[in-house]
Scaffold this motif. Structure first.
Motif, PDB file in Angstrom:
ATOM      1  N   ILE A   4      19.847 -46.046  63.767  1.00  8.42           N
ATOM      2  CA  ILE A   4      20.242 -44.742  63.204  1.00  8.42           C
ATOM      3  C   ILE A   4      19.662 -43.632  64.094  1.00  8.42           C
ATOM      4  CG2 ILE A   4      20.156 -43.231  61.164  1.00  8.42           C
ATOM      5  CD1 ILE A   4      19.343 -45.842  59.593  1.00  8.42           C
ATOM      6  N   GLU A   5      20.504 -42.670  64.400  1.00  6.19           N
ATOM      7  CA  GLU A   5      20.028 -41.473  65.120  1.00  6.19           C
ATOM      8  C   GLU A   5      20.385 -40.250  64.287  1.00  6.19           C
ATOM      9  OE1 GLU A   5      20.966 -42.790  69.636  1.00  6.19           O
ATOM     10  OE2 GLU A   5      21.021 -40.636  69.163  1.00  6.19           O
ATOM     11  N   ILE A   6      19.369 -39.488  63.955  1.00  4.94           N
ATOM     12  CA  ILE A   6      19.613 -38.267  63.181  1.00  4.94           C
ATOM     13  C   ILE A   6      19.321 -37.086  64.103  1.00  4.94           C
ATOM     14  CG2 ILE A   6      18.917 -36.921  61.145  1.00  4.94           C
ATOM     15  CD1 ILE A   6      17.968 -39.644  59.948  1.00  4.94           C
ATOM     16  N   ASN A   7      20.311 -36.246  64.276  1.00  3.55           N
ATOM     17  CA  ASN A   7      20.146 -35.136  65.220  1.00  3.55           C
ATOM     18  C   ASN A   7      20.322 -33.788  64.521  1.00  3.55           C
ATOM     19  OD1 ASN A   7      19.998 -37.022  67.396  1.00  3.55           O
ATOM     20  ND2 ASN A   7      22.215 -37.213  67.254  1.00  3.55           N
ATOM     21  N   ASN A   8      19.251 -33.009  64.497  1.00  4.00           N
ATOM     22  CA  ASN A   8      19.263 -31.626  63.960  1.00  4.00           C
ATOM     23  C   ASN A   8      19.974 -31.519  62.612  1.00  4.00           C
ATOM     24  OD1 ASN A   8      20.083 -31.370  67.224  1.00  4.00           O
ATOM     25  ND2 ASN A   8      18.139 -30.480  66.527  1.00  4.00           N
ATOM     26  N   GLU A  31      14.818 -47.716  64.493  1.00  2.63           N
ATOM     27  CA  GLU A  31      15.160 -48.907  65.282  1.00  2.63           C
ATOM     28  C   GLU A  31      15.393 -50.088  64.344  1.00  2.63           C
ATOM     29  OE1 GLU A  31      12.090 -49.560  68.127  1.00  2.63           O
ATOM     30  OE2 GLU A  31      12.452 -47.643  69.120  1.00  2.63           O
ATOM     31  N   GLN A  32      16.068 -51.089  64.895  1.00  2.00           N
ATOM     32  CA  GLN A  32      16.322 -52.313  64.132  1.00  2.00           C
ATOM     33  C   GLN A  32      14.989 -52.937  63.716  1.00  2.00           C
ATOM     34  OE1 GLN A  32      19.524 -53.582  63.494  1.00  2.00           O
ATOM     35  NE2 GLN A  32      18.440 -54.951  62.101  1.00  2.00           N
ATOM     36  N   GLY A  33      14.911 -53.316  62.436  1.00  2.00           N
ATOM     37  CA  GLY A  33      13.740 -54.035  61.953  1.00  2.00           C
ATOM     38  C   GLY A  33      12.612 -53.147  61.477  1.00  2.00           C
ATOM     39  N   GLU A  34      12.864 -51.840  61.365  1.00  2.00           N
ATOM     40  CA  GLU A  34      11.808 -50.949  60.866  1.00  2.00           C
ATOM     41  C   GLU A  34      11.618 -51.118  59.366  1.00  2.00           C
ATOM     42  OE1 GLU A  34      10.954 -47.068  62.039  1.00  2.00           O
ATOM     43  OE2 GLU A  34      12.346 -47.066  63.736  1.00  2.00           O
ATOM     44  N   PHE A  35      10.380 -50.834  58.923  1.00  2.00           N
ATOM     45  CA  PHE A  35      10.050 -50.862  57.504  1.00  2.00           C
ATOM     46  C   PHE A  35       9.418 -49.498  57.213  1.00  2.00           C
ATOM     47  CE2 PHE A  35       7.797 -52.727  53.730  1.00  2.00           C
ATOM     48  CZ  PHE A  35       8.892 -53.362  53.154  1.00  2.00           C
ATOM     49  N   ALA A  36      10.310 -48.505  56.977  1.00  2.00           N
ATOM     50  CA  ALA A  36       9.859 -47.121  56.988  1.00  2.00           C
ATOM     51  C   ALA A  36       9.911 -46.482  55.610  1.00  2.00           C
ATOM     52  CB  ALA A  36      10.734 -46.315  57.944  1.00  2.00           C
ATOM     53  N   ALA A  37       8.975 -45.602  55.373  1.00  2.00           N
ATOM     54  CA  ALA A  37       8.945 -44.864  54.109  1.00  2.00           C
ATOM     55  C   ALA A  37       9.037 -43.367  54.391  1.00  2.00           C
ATOM     56  CB  ALA A  37       7.659 -45.178  53.352  1.00  2.00           C
ATOM     57  N   ILE A  38       9.944 -42.719  53.674  1.00  2.00           N
ATOM     58  CA  ILE A  38      10.013 -41.255  53.754  1.00  2.00           C
ATOM     59  C   ILE A  38       9.297 -40.742  52.514  1.00  2.00           C
ATOM     60  CG2 ILE A  38      11.550 -39.246  53.815  1.00  2.00           C
ATOM     61  CD1 ILE A  38      13.711 -41.119  54.992  1.00  2.00           C
ATOM     62  N   VAL A  39       8.220 -40.034  52.728  1.00  2.00           N
ATOM     63  CA  VAL A  39       7.410 -39.603  51.592  1.00  2.00           C
ATOM     64  C   VAL A  39       7.364 -38.075  51.520  1.00  2.00           C
ATOM     65  CG1 VAL A  39       5.998 -41.680  51.590  1.00  2.00           C
ATOM     66  CG2 VAL A  39       5.259 -39.705  52.931  1.00  2.00           C
ATOM     67  N   MET A  52      22.127 -38.550  52.804  1.00  2.40           N
ATOM     68  CA  MET A  52      22.932 -38.214  53.996  1.00  2.40           C
ATOM     69  C   MET A  52      22.950 -39.386  54.980  1.00  2.40           C
ATOM     70  SD  MET A  52      22.555 -34.172  54.719  1.00  2.40           S
ATOM     71  CE  MET A  52      20.796 -34.059  54.719  1.00  2.40           C
ATOM     72  N   ILE A  53      21.802 -40.080  55.095  1.00  2.00           N
ATOM     73  CA  ILE A  53      21.777 -41.252  55.985  1.00  2.00           C
ATOM     74  C   ILE A  53      22.755 -42.312  55.454  1.00  2.00           C
ATOM     75  CG2 ILE A  53      20.336 -43.134  56.887  1.00  2.00           C
ATOM     76  CD1 ILE A  53      17.916 -41.198  56.637  1.00  2.00           C
ATOM     77  N   VAL A  65      24.220 -40.678  63.502  1.00  2.00           N
ATOM     78  CA  VAL A  65      24.978 -41.702  64.240  1.00  2.00           C
ATOM     79  C   VAL A  65      24.418 -43.061  63.839  1.00  2.00           C
ATOM     80  CG1 VAL A  65      25.698 -42.543  66.504  1.00  2.00           C
ATOM     81  CG2 VAL A  65      25.274 -40.090  66.162  1.00  2.00           C
ATOM     82  N   VAL A  66      25.284 -43.868  63.276  1.00  2.00           N
ATOM     83  CA  VAL A  66      24.878 -45.221  62.886  1.00  2.00           C
ATOM     84  C   VAL A  66      25.639 -46.195  63.767  1.00  2.00           C
ATOM     85  CG1 VAL A  66      24.843 -46.940  61.042  1.00  2.00           C
ATOM     86  CG2 VAL A  66      24.392 -44.542  60.508  1.00  2.00           C
ATOM     87  N   ASP A  67      24.870 -46.945  64.557  1.00  4.18           N
ATOM     88  CA  ASP A  67      25.487 -47.954  65.422  1.00  4.18           C
ATOM     89  C   ASP A  67      26.620 -47.348  66.257  1.00  4.18           C
ATOM     90  OD1 ASP A  67      25.076 -50.522  66.162  1.00  4.18           O
ATOM     91  OD2 ASP A  67      26.665 -51.348  64.885  1.00  4.18           O
ATOM     92  N   GLY A  68      26.403 -46.139  66.729  1.00  7.02           N
ATOM     93  CA  GLY A  68      27.382 -45.475  67.599  1.00  7.02           C
ATOM     94  C   GLY A  68      28.458 -44.703  66.872  1.00  7.02           C
TER      95      GLY A  68
END
Lengths: 228, 475
Positions: A4-8, A31-39, A52-53, A65-68
């Motif tokens: 995933i790419e998030i731009n502005n 990146e692939q395989g991330e284990f992320a938290a938005i807090v 939005m994602i 942009v998801v996978d291009g």
């Protein structure tokens, strides 16, 4: 490689003549395989960012942009199909279909994808076993505890073989033990199958497990911490 | 899976769904039963139009239609006879001589049409012989000379019916358990002859209590009725030369069909008994009636058209042209059935829409989730549409089963509308109805139900499609 790419990214709500910037010029990469938290605190914009994602909400500016694929440019019907094939969702309130069994709830998304009966059958049982519910495949949601329902929801999110899973406050309605079990299962799936998980949460237990913590305040990313 | 979800969703709120299902069931039962009742009536009317009144095809002299003079006999009768005898399409046929005459007895008179028939041939064309009233003679089986079969209506106009309290009647009332006072009252008028129904009724009403009349009145009226078989009736008519002639016939039988108008107009005599006095020659007939092997509309019309081509000088009409009321009913009844069902389902549709709207509104969160995880609009619409179809179909199948069973029961035992018998028979309808229905009607109703369900699902489905997944999940 970035999944995933998030731009502005910016999201402005127009509520009663007052413009509210829920997300303000956010740029991130996952990146692939991330284990992320938005807090972040309530109203900080983390759920809006997650929506939005997931293509559930449109940005005012910027793109994802998801996978291009720029998902903001997809038409409604294409976006629904994109979500079906690329994104897994876990909701705070489980949101299972009450008239279906655990197995049918997991199978349902695969049927939407047009998978064969045999594949649906095998994968749904395998996923339910992976989340520790191999013995409860024929139970309806009403017969399952909150933690068990959320585990079914995780199995459902993974059933479509998504590129990433978005989980919006997945532990908010769970007790400590259920939260721990659920997080262990998701962490194990993340490590073993390299599935990307992105949580929006303010549950410290989730934050402790996450290998990347993105802190959002007033729509801005104030910190982006990666852990070993 | 969508079928599975839709079916299970119907039973989520059992009581609400059952209310709608019951309403659809009741509506379908009413529609099916009313349609069956109408079809029973119409079938009886059509059967009467063909087998009692007109036959499939009637051949006449075109002039006879405008002026019922005896001289207007069928042209080229022998050729037509030969054609009918050799046609594979014709099951049976017969010929009639018809004379408009004034009938009179010492007590009454009436105008009617004397139909000269061959009783044996006639039996294969017309079922009049089946309508001879019990204890009112027979169909030309008595051996006496110049026999005539008249209707009960004609017998009444000619005062050939009277009413007598006989010892047999009193004995049968005793066996029924009637009280002594009733029999004592009736004994006072035993063997007294009442020449009209009106006078007899008035006498009974003056001497019996209302409860006695209610309990035994119809039974007494029926058993007291006495038909004066073998009575002589004199007929006056104009023969083929224009001279007035008279001839007497003896009543051998009295009939009663479901059509008062027909009864009032027709009396039957043997053709040989009127031909000579009317001055008609052998081969002088006024109408030929035919029954075809194939009674479909197409077959009857095609046979008429063939006859028209071969015998252009004759007037050839189908039963639909001769009995346009029955013809119209035959043509339009199927549409009427569907109009009845359509009106019922139209009314039910509002209930179905309301129920489905409630079902959608209470599942907003779930629908939002389904759309979020990737269920497209078409599938959401299909799911709600299928749910509506299941809901409606369950009720209508139950309704068709119950309605079909009711039609089966009443079709066997009949439904008696005797309280309005006179009114019905004035229009040629039987007061005793045997409801019936065709299997194709059920298929048509099933199709209608599906269409109604699809239409009814549009509003609730639109409501669901307008949902924003994010907002819906938040609710």
């Amino acid at each position: 490689m970035n999944v995933i790419e998030i731009n502005n990214l910016t999201k402005i709500y127009n509520e009663s003549e007052v413009k509210v910037k829920a997300v303000d010029n956010v740029s991130l990469q996952f990146e692939q395989g991330e284990f992320a938290a938005i807090v972040g605190p309530s109203g900080s914009g983390k759920t809006t960012l997650l929506n939005m994602i997931g293509g559930l909400d449109k940005s005012t500016e910027g793109d994802i942009v998801v996978d291009g694929v720029k998902i903001g440019e997809l038409k409604s019907s294409k976006l629904i199909d994109f979500r079906l094939r690329n994104i897994g969702f876990v909701f705070q309130a489980y949101n299972l279909i009450p008239v279906l069994t655990a197995k049918e709830n997991v199978e349902f998304i695969m049927e939407l994808q047009g998978k064969s009966r045999v594949e649906r059958d095998e994968r749904s049982i395998a996923l339910l076993s992976a989340v520790g519910l191999g013995e409860r495949v024929n139970a309806r949601p009403a017969k399952l505890s909150g933690g068990q329902q959320q585990r079914v929801a995780v199995a459902r999110a993974l059933a479509s073989k998504p590129k990433f899973v978005l989980a919006d406050e997945p532990t908010a309605n769970l007790d400590s033990k259920s939260t721990e079990t659920l997080l262990d299962i998701m962490e194990q799936l993340n490590k073993e199958e390299n599935i990307t998980f992105i949580f929006s949460t303010h549950d410290q237990r989730v934050v402790n497990k996450a290998r990347r913590v993105i802190t959002v305040e007033d729509g801005h990313v104030v910190s982006d911490e990666r852990r070993a | 899976m969508i079928w599975n979800i839709s079916w299970k969703n119907v039973w989520r709120n059992k009581s609400r769904s059952l209310i709608v299902i019951c309403a659809v069931t009741l509506g379908t039962v009413s529609g099916v039963f009313v349609a069956g009742l109408m079809k029973g009536w119409v079938d009886q009317r059509i059967h009467a139009a063909i087998y009692t009144e007109a036959s499939h095809i009637k051949i006449q002299n075109p002039e006879y239609l405008n002026n019922e003079e005896l001289k207007h006999t069928i042209p080229n009768y022998e050729e037509i006879e030969n054609y009918l005898n050799n046609s594979d399409e014709v099951k049976d046929w017969t010929k009639h001589a018809k004379i408009v005459a004034m009938a009179s007895t010492s007590r009454g008179n009436t105008a009617l049409t004397l139909k000269g028939i061959d009783p044996v041939e006639e039996k294969s064309i017309s079922d009049i012989y089946d309508f001879i009233i019990e204890d009112a003679g027979d169909y030309f089986e008595s051996g006496f000379k110049n026999p005539i079969v008249i209707s009960e209506k004609t017998a009444d106009q000619l005062r050939l019916i009277n009413y007598i309290i006989s010892q047999e009647l009193i004995d049968s009332l005793k066996q029924l358990g009637a009280d002594e006072k009733l029999m004592a009252s009736l004994s006072t008028i035993q063997d007294q002859r009442f020449i009209t129904e009106k006078k007899f009724k008035a006498e009974l009403e003056s001497m019996l209590k209302p409860k006695q009349i209610k309990d035994y009145g119809a039974y007494i009226m029926k058993l007291a009725k006495n038909y004066k078989i073998r009575s002589k009736v004199r007929f006056t008519f104009t023969d083929i030369h224009g001279d007035m002639v008279q001839k007497s016939f003896r009543v051998c039988g009295i009939y009663k069909t479901y059509n008062t108008m027909f009864d009032q107009m027709n009396a039957f005599v043997k053709i040989d008994d009127i031909n000579a006095i009317a001055g008609l020659q052998e081969s002088d007939y006024h109408e030929i009636t035919t029954i075809l092997n194939n009674d479909s509309d197409e077959s009857v019309k095609s046979f008429r058209d063939n006859l028209n081509k071969k015998f252009p000088q004759a007037n050839i009409m189908t039963w639909k042209e001769l009995a346009p009321d029955a013809g119209m009913m035959s043509d339009f009844m199927t549409i009427y059935y569907y109009i009845i069902m359509g009106v019922i389902f139209f009314a039910l549709a509002f209930g179905i829409i309301n129920t489905m709207l409630m079902a959608v509104l209470e599942r907003i969160k779930e629908l939002g989730m389904l759309m979020a995880i990737g269920m497209n609009k078409k599938r959401v619409f299909n799911m709600i549409m299928l749910e509506t179809i299941f809901l409606t179909l369950v009720g209508s199948i139950a309704g068709m089963v119950i309605g079909g069973a009711l039609i089966g029961i009443f079709g066997h035992f009949g439904l008696n509308f005797s309280t309005v018998q006179e009114g019905f028979e004035a229009f040629g309808w039987s007061a005793m109805v045997y409801p019936t229905i065709e299997t194709s009607f059920f298929l048509g109703v099933t199709l209608m139900v599906i269409i109604v369900a699809i239409i009814s699902s549009i509003i609730p489905a639109r409501k669901a499609l307008q949902l924003n997944p994010v907002e819906a999940i938040r609710t």
